[in-house]
Scaffold this active site. Structure first.
Site, PDB file in Angstrom:
ATOM      1  N   GLY A  51       2.136   7.104  -7.865  1.00  0.00           N
ATOM      2  CA  GLY A  51       0.973   6.959  -7.567  1.00  0.00           C
ATOM      3  C   GLY A  51       0.375   7.912  -7.239  1.00  0.00           C
ATOM      4  O   GLY A  51      -1.303   7.697  -7.481  1.00  0.00           O
TER       5      GLY A  51
ATOM      6  N   TYR B 111       0.758  -1.445   0.294  1.00  0.00           N
ATOM      7  CA  TYR B 111      -0.343   0.473   0.101  1.00  0.00           C
ATOM      8  C   TYR B 111       1.030   1.183   0.058  1.00  0.00           C
ATOM      9  O   TYR B 111       0.827   2.516   0.797  1.00  0.00           O
ATOM     10  CB  TYR B 111      -1.032  -0.466   1.333  1.00  0.00           C
ATOM     11  CG  TYR B 111      -1.933   0.812   1.548  1.00  0.00           C
ATOM     12  CD1 TYR B 111      -3.156   0.704   0.319  1.00  0.00           C
ATOM     13  CD2 TYR B 111      -2.170   2.156   1.715  1.00  0.00           C
ATOM     14  CE1 TYR B 111      -3.958   1.407   0.403  1.00  0.00           C
ATOM     15  CE2 TYR B 111      -2.870   2.983   1.590  1.00  0.00           C
ATOM     16  CZ  TYR B 111      -4.088   2.674   1.081  1.00  0.00           C
ATOM     17  OH  TYR B 111      -4.851   3.088   0.605  1.00  0.00           O
TER      18      TYR B 111
ATOM     19  N   GLN C  66       2.724   3.568  -5.556  1.00  0.00           N
ATOM     20  CA  GLN C  66       1.277   2.576  -6.506  1.00  0.00           C
ATOM     21  C   GLN C  66      -0.280   1.585  -6.184  1.00  0.00           C
ATOM     22  O   GLN C  66      -0.670   1.972  -6.308  1.00  0.00           O
ATOM     23  CB  GLN C  66       2.391   1.598  -7.493  1.00  0.00           C
ATOM     24  CG  GLN C  66       2.858   2.098  -8.384  1.00  0.00           C
ATOM     25  CD  GLN C  66       2.028   2.676  -9.530  1.00  0.00           C
ATOM     26  OE1 GLN C  66       1.092   2.817  -9.727  1.00  0.00           O
ATOM     27  NE2 GLN C  66       3.441   4.232  -9.664  1.00  0.00           N
TER      28      GLN C  66
ATOM     29  N   GLU D 222      15.929  26.764 -12.007  1.00  0.00           N
ATOM     30  CA  GLU D 222      15.208  26.059 -13.524  1.00  0.00           C
ATOM     31  C   GLU D 222      14.788  25.077 -14.294  1.00  0.00           C
ATOM     32  O   GLU D 222      14.312  25.085 -15.264  1.00  0.00           O
ATOM     33  CB  GLU D 222      16.073  27.233 -13.925  1.00  0.00           C
ATOM     34  CG  GLU D 222      15.896  29.024 -13.505  1.00  0.00           C
ATOM     35  CD  GLU D 222      16.400  29.836 -14.208  1.00  0.00           C
ATOM     36  OE1 GLU D 222      15.712  29.534 -15.296  1.00  0.00           O
ATOM     37  OE2 GLU D 222      16.736  30.323 -13.883  1.00  0.00           O
TER      38      GLU D 222
ATOM     39  N   ASP E 143      12.658   0.767 -19.132  1.00  0.00           N
ATOM     40  CA  ASP E 143      12.554   1.579 -17.801  1.00  0.00           C
ATOM     41  C   ASP E 143      13.753   1.565 -16.903  1.00  0.00           C
ATOM     42  O   ASP E 143      14.281   2.888 -16.805  1.00  0.00           O
ATOM     43  CB  ASP E 143      11.260   0.921 -17.409  1.00  0.00           C
ATOM     44  CG  ASP E 143      10.721   1.532 -16.019  1.00  0.00           C
ATOM     45  OD1 ASP E 143      10.318   2.325 -16.238  1.00  0.00           O
ATOM     46  OD2 ASP E 143      11.216   1.040 -14.654  1.00  0.00           O
TER      47      ASP E 143
ATOM     48  N   HIS F  64       5.791  -3.347 -12.995  1.00  0.00           N
ATOM     49  CA  HIS F  64       6.592  -3.174 -13.260  1.00  0.00           C
ATOM     50  C   HIS F  64       7.683  -4.683 -13.954  1.00  0.00           C
ATOM     51  O   HIS F  64       7.752  -5.296 -12.812  1.00  0.00           O
ATOM     52  CB  HIS F  64       7.873  -2.841 -12.331  1.00  0.00           C
ATOM     53  CG  HIS F  64       9.659  -2.498 -13.353  1.00  0.00           C
ATOM     54  ND1 HIS F  64       9.665  -2.309 -14.285  1.00  0.00           N
ATOM     55  CD2 HIS F  64      10.648  -2.362 -12.719  1.00  0.00           C
ATOM     56  CE1 HIS F  64      11.192  -2.144 -14.284  1.00  0.00           C
ATOM     57  NE2 HIS F  64      11.784  -1.960 -13.208  1.00  0.00           N
TER      58      HIS F  64
HETATM   59  P1  NAD Z   1       6.363   1.381  -2.416  1.00  0.00           P
HETATM   60  O1  NAD Z   1       7.927   1.769  -2.216  1.00  0.00           O
HETATM   61  O2  NAD Z   1       6.251   3.175  -2.507  1.00  0.00           O
HETATM   62  O3  NAD Z   1       5.328   0.590  -2.283  1.00  0.00           O
HETATM   63  C1  NAD Z   1       5.910   0.108  -0.878  1.00  0.00           C
HETATM   64  C2  NAD Z   1       4.960  -1.073  -0.155  1.00  0.00           C
HETATM   65  O4  NAD Z   1       5.101  -2.053   0.068  1.00  0.00           O
HETATM   66  C3  NAD Z   1       4.788  -0.155   0.517  1.00  0.00           C
HETATM   67  O5  NAD Z   1       3.609  -0.099   1.311  1.00  0.00           O
HETATM   68  C4  NAD Z   1       5.787  -1.010   1.705  1.00  0.00           C
HETATM   69  O6  NAD Z   1       5.062  -1.161   3.336  1.00  0.00           O
HETATM   70  C5  NAD Z   1       5.148  -2.105   1.580  1.00  0.00           C
HETATM   71  N1  NAD Z   1       6.852  -3.285   2.358  1.00  0.00           N
HETATM   72  C6  NAD Z   1       8.035  -2.744   2.014  1.00  0.00           C
HETATM   73  N2  NAD Z   1       8.564  -3.304   2.261  1.00  0.00           N
HETATM   74  C7  NAD Z   1       7.926  -4.444   2.176  1.00  0.00           C
HETATM   75  C8  NAD Z   1       8.271  -6.374   3.033  1.00  0.00           C
HETATM   76  N3  NAD Z   1       9.867  -6.271   3.346  1.00  0.00           N
HETATM   77  N4  NAD Z   1       7.378  -6.845   3.541  1.00  0.00           N
HETATM   78  C9  NAD Z   1       6.436  -6.720   2.259  1.00  0.00           C
HETATM   79  N5  NAD Z   1       5.881  -5.648   2.315  1.00  0.00           N
HETATM   80  C10 NAD Z   1       6.960  -4.522   1.962  1.00  0.00           C
HETATM   81  O7  NAD Z   1       6.051   1.128  -3.522  1.00  0.00           O
HETATM   82  P2  NAD Z   1       6.321   1.907  -4.933  1.00  0.00           P
HETATM   83  O8  NAD Z   1       6.932   3.028  -5.897  1.00  0.00           O
HETATM   84  O9  NAD Z   1       4.603   2.091  -5.006  1.00  0.00           O
HETATM   85  O10 NAD Z   1       6.591   0.552  -6.260  1.00  0.00           O
HETATM   86  C11 NAD Z   1       5.514  -0.776  -6.263  1.00  0.00           C
HETATM   87  C12 NAD Z   1       5.366  -1.144  -7.688  1.00  0.00           C
HETATM   88  O11 NAD Z   1       5.024  -0.241  -8.561  1.00  0.00           O
HETATM   89  C13 NAD Z   1       6.889  -1.746  -7.647  1.00  0.00           C
HETATM   90  O12 NAD Z   1       7.186  -3.033  -9.000  1.00  0.00           O
HETATM   91  C14 NAD Z   1       7.992  -0.502  -9.080  1.00  0.00           C
HETATM   92  O13 NAD Z   1       8.789  -0.956  -9.884  1.00  0.00           O
HETATM   93  C15 NAD Z   1       5.974  -0.424  -9.772  1.00  0.00           C
HETATM   94  N6  NAD Z   1       6.401   1.198 -10.308  1.00  0.00           N
HETATM   95  C16 NAD Z   1       6.384   2.195  -9.674  1.00  0.00           C
HETATM   96  C17 NAD Z   1       6.358   3.692 -10.001  1.00  0.00           C
HETATM   97  C18 NAD Z   1       6.091   4.856  -9.135  1.00  0.00           C
HETATM   98  O14 NAD Z   1       6.438   6.036  -9.857  1.00  0.00           O
HETATM   99  N7  NAD Z   1       6.950   4.640  -7.892  1.00  0.00           N
HETATM  100  C19 NAD Z   1       6.102   4.170 -11.047  1.00  0.00           C
HETATM  101  C20 NAD Z   1       5.294   2.895 -12.479  1.00  0.00           C
HETATM  102  C21 NAD Z   1       5.409   1.026 -11.252  1.00  0.00           C
HETATM  103 MG    MG Z   2       9.994   4.146 -14.097  1.00  0.00          MG
END
Ligand code: NAD
Ligand code: MG
Length: 331
Positions: free
Chosen positions: A134, A25, A28, A231, A191, A108
C-alpha cells in the site's frame, strides 16, 4: 502476450455520482482511499468502532463511518481487511446492506475463490489487486505514477462490471503503470503460490539455511548475515531492473559461473516436485482450509511458529547489525 490496459482504456466517469466505501484503513486501505479522493471520487472509509485508524483517516480529510453505515451508504464497497477477518465482517456488517445493483470489490481473490464469502447474484463482484504494498500504491500515485494492478470480474450483474473495475483501477493510479486482466481463481492461486514458494516461504528458508550452514561451519554470524541476507536486496534490485541478465552482467565472472553450476544443485527435481505438491494443495483448497481452521481455533500454531521464527539467530544478529547502519532506515 497478454494485453495491458492503460489510462486511455479506462473511463473514470463511470464512478461519477457513486460513493465508494473503503472498508479498512491498513496498508491497502489508506492508499486506495487517498488516491481515489485525489482522483475526484467520492470516498468514505468504513472502520469498526474503536479503530485506531479513525483519527489517521480523519486527519487525512476522509469521512469515517462504522462499517455497516459505510456499506449502507456506498454504491461500491471495497473490502480491504485482512483476508481472515473478511468473512465475519462481511456477514455481520456488509451483506445486510448489499442492495441489488451495488458493486462488491476485493484486492485479493481468497474469500470469493474459496467461497468464504458468497455474494448475492444481483451485485457486481470485481477485483482490483495492486501488485505492490500500500505505501507504494500511495507514494507512486503522489509522484504521478502508479503500481501495476490485476483486475477481474467474478460476477457481472450490471453488464458494466468490467468497465467499473477498470475505472476503479484508474482511480487508484493503476492504469498509469498498466493493468492486466485475470480471474479470481488465477489471481488467488498464483498469488498464494508465489508467496509460499518463491517470495516469502522459499526466500526465507534459503536465507536461513545459507546462514545456518556458514555459522555451523564456524564462520562469524555477522559475516554470514551479510552474505546470506543483506546482499539479497542488491541482487534482487538488479533482477527487477533488468532481469537475470542484468544481475549476471553486474556480478563477477566467478559469481556468474557459480550461479550456473551450483544453483541447479540447490533447486533440484525434488524441490520442483514439492512445488507442484504445494500448488495442488492451493488448487484443491487444502491450504485455504488449513488457514481458515487455524484462524478459527485461535491461531495457536501460527503464533507459536511466529515466535520461534522471530528468535532465529539470523534475526538476532540482524537486529544488532542494522542498528549500526542507520542509512538503511532512510532509503
Ligand atoms: P492490513 O492488515 O494492512 O489492514 C487491515 C485493516 O483492517 C486495518 O485498518 C485494521 O485495523 C482493520 N482490521 C483488522 N482486523 C479487523 C477486524 N476484526 N474488523 C475490522 N477491521 C479490522 O491489510 P492489507 O495488507 O491492506 O490487506 C487488505 C487486502 O488487500 C487483503 O485482501 C490483502 O490480501 C490485499 N492485498 C494486500 C497487499 C499488501 O501488500 N499488503 C497487496 C495486494 C493485495
Ligand atoms: Mg501477493
Amino acid at each position: 502476450m497478454a494485453r495491458m490496459y492503460y489510462d486511455s482504456d479506462a473511463n473514470l466517469d463511470l464512478l461519477n455520482g457513486k460513493t465508494v466505501a473503503i472498508i479498512g484503513y491498513g496498508s491497502q486501505g489508506h492508499a486506495h482511499a487517498l488516491n481515489l479522493k485525489d482522483s475526484g471520487v467520492s470516498v468514505i472509509v468504513g472502520l469498526y468502532e474503536g479503530s485506531r485508524s479513525r483519527s489517521k483517516a480523519e486527519a487525512a480529510g476522509l469521512t469515517v463511518q462504522p462499517v455497516a453505515k459505510a456499506a449502507a451508504t456506498a454504491d461500491l464497497i471495497m473490502i480491504l481487511l485482512p483476508d481472515e477477518v473478511q468473512r465475519t465482517v462481511y456477514t455481520e456488517s456488509i451483506a445486510p446492506h448489499l442492495d441489488a445493483g451495488k458493486i462488491l470489490a476485493f484486492a485479493h481473490g481468497f474469500n470469493i475463490n474459496f467461497a468464504q464469502i458468497v455474494p448475492p447474484d444481483d451485485v457486481d463482484v470485481v477485483m482490483v489487486a495492486p501488485k505492490g504494498p500500500g505505501h507504494l500504491v500511495r507514494r507512486t500515485y503522489e509522484q504521478g505514477q502508479g503500481v501495476p494492478c490485476l483486475f477481474a470480474v467474478y460476477q457481472d450483474a450490471s453488464g458494466q462490471a468490467r468497465d467499473r473495475a477498470m475505472a476503479y483501477a484508474k482511480g487508484i493510479g493503476g492504469t498509469r503503470a498498466g493493468i492486466l486482466e485475470t480471474t479470481f481463481r488465477e489471481e488467488t492461486e498464483t498469488d498464494l503460490f508465489g508467496e509460499q514458494v518463491v517470495l516469502c516461504g522459499g526466500l526465507s528458508e534459503l536465507i536461513k539455511s545459507g546462514f545456518e550452514t556458514l555459522v555451523e561451519a564456524g564462520y562469524q554470524p555477522e559475516l554470514a548475515y551479510f552474505e546470506c541476507l543483506h546482499e539479497v536486496k542488491l541482487i534482487v534490485d538488479l533482477i527487477v531492473e533488468g532481469g537475470l541478465a542484468k544481475m549476471r552482467d553486474s556480478i563477477s565472472n566467478t559469481a556468474e559461473y557459480g550461479d550456473y553450476t551450483r544453483g541447479p544443485r540447490i533447486i533440484t527435481d525434488d524441490t520442483r516436485a514439492e512445488m507442484r505438491k504445494i500448488l495442488k494443495e492451493i488448487q484443491t483448497g487444502q491450504f485455504a482450509r488449513e488457514f481458515v481452521l487455524e484462524n478459527m481455533s485461535g491461531s495457536a500454531g501460527f503464533n507459536a511458529i511466529r515466535r520461534r521464527e522471530s528468535e532465529h539467530p539470523v534475526e538476532e544478529v540482524g537486529k544488532d547489525l542494522r542498528a549500526m547502519f542507520s542509512w538503511l532506515k532512510k532509503v
